[in-house]
Scaffold this motif. Sequence first.
Motif, short mmCIF file in Angstrom:
data_model
loop_
_atom_site.label_atom_id
_atom_site.label_comp_id
_atom_site.label_asym_id
_atom_site.label_seq_id
_atom_site.Cartn_x
_atom_site.Cartn_y
_atom_site.Cartn_z
N VAL A 26 0.83 -1.20 0.00
CA VAL A 26 0.00 0.00 0.00
C VAL A 26 0.88 1.26 0.00
N ALA A 27 1.96 1.25 0.78
CA ALA A 27 2.87 2.40 0.80
C ALA A 27 3.48 2.64 -0.58
N LEU A 28 3.86 1.57 -1.26
CA LEU A 28 4.42 1.70 -2.62
C LEU A 28 3.36 2.25 -3.57
N ARG A 29 2.15 1.74 -3.49
CA ARG A 29 1.09 2.23 -4.37
C ARG A 29 0.81 3.70 -4.12
N GLU A 118 10.35 -5.98 0.78
CA GLU A 118 9.57 -5.28 1.80
C GLU A 118 10.40 -4.29 2.61
N HIS A 119 11.71 -4.48 2.68
CA HIS A 119 12.54 -3.57 3.47
C HIS A 119 12.90 -2.29 2.71
N GLU A 120 12.59 -2.22 1.42
CA GLU A 120 12.91 -1.03 0.64
C GLU A 120 11.98 0.12 1.02
N GLN A 121 12.50 1.33 1.00
CA GLN A 121 11.69 2.51 1.24
C GLN A 121 10.76 2.71 0.04
N ALA A 122 9.53 3.06 0.33
CA ALA A 122 8.52 3.19 -0.73
C ALA A 122 8.91 4.25 -1.76
#
Length: 153
Positions: A26-29, A118-122
């Motif tokens: 959701v953060a990436l989207r 999942e550990h990457e910053q969005a």
Amino acid sequence: MEKLPTTATVRTRMSRQKSRDTGVEVALRKALHAKGARYRIHRKPVKGVRREADIVFGPARVAVFVDGCFWHGCPVHATWPKNNAEFWRAKIEGNRRRDLDTDARLAEAGWLAIRVWEHEQAEGAAARVLAVVASRRSDSTPRTRAQGPVSNI
């Protein structure tokens, strides 16, 4: 498959693991949308391939998969459980093989799979995804609706 010994606590925790719309996804989207990107979510990019991408950029033929560090064996953060170690190693290695197979099948169909951990910053992941999408859009032959799809023949 043999039933594994477990506890009620573990069973409850595992049953609550989301497979879609995770916080990271959701953060990436949101980061992509804030940068003006428009995309589809939870789609099968290629018919006949029973794999669903988390985010799909159809015209650019880019499929984005947000992979959990535990479930997909992140080289930086993967952990190997001590309980039921053989089961979990087989499960995670199977996920890795499926991911490679998915990437290959999409590539055969002219798609590019992007893996986001999942550990990457969005924000950083969104910038990386958008750069790839932009390059694939500029590389493709421009066409209008009236012209129809571009053929590979």
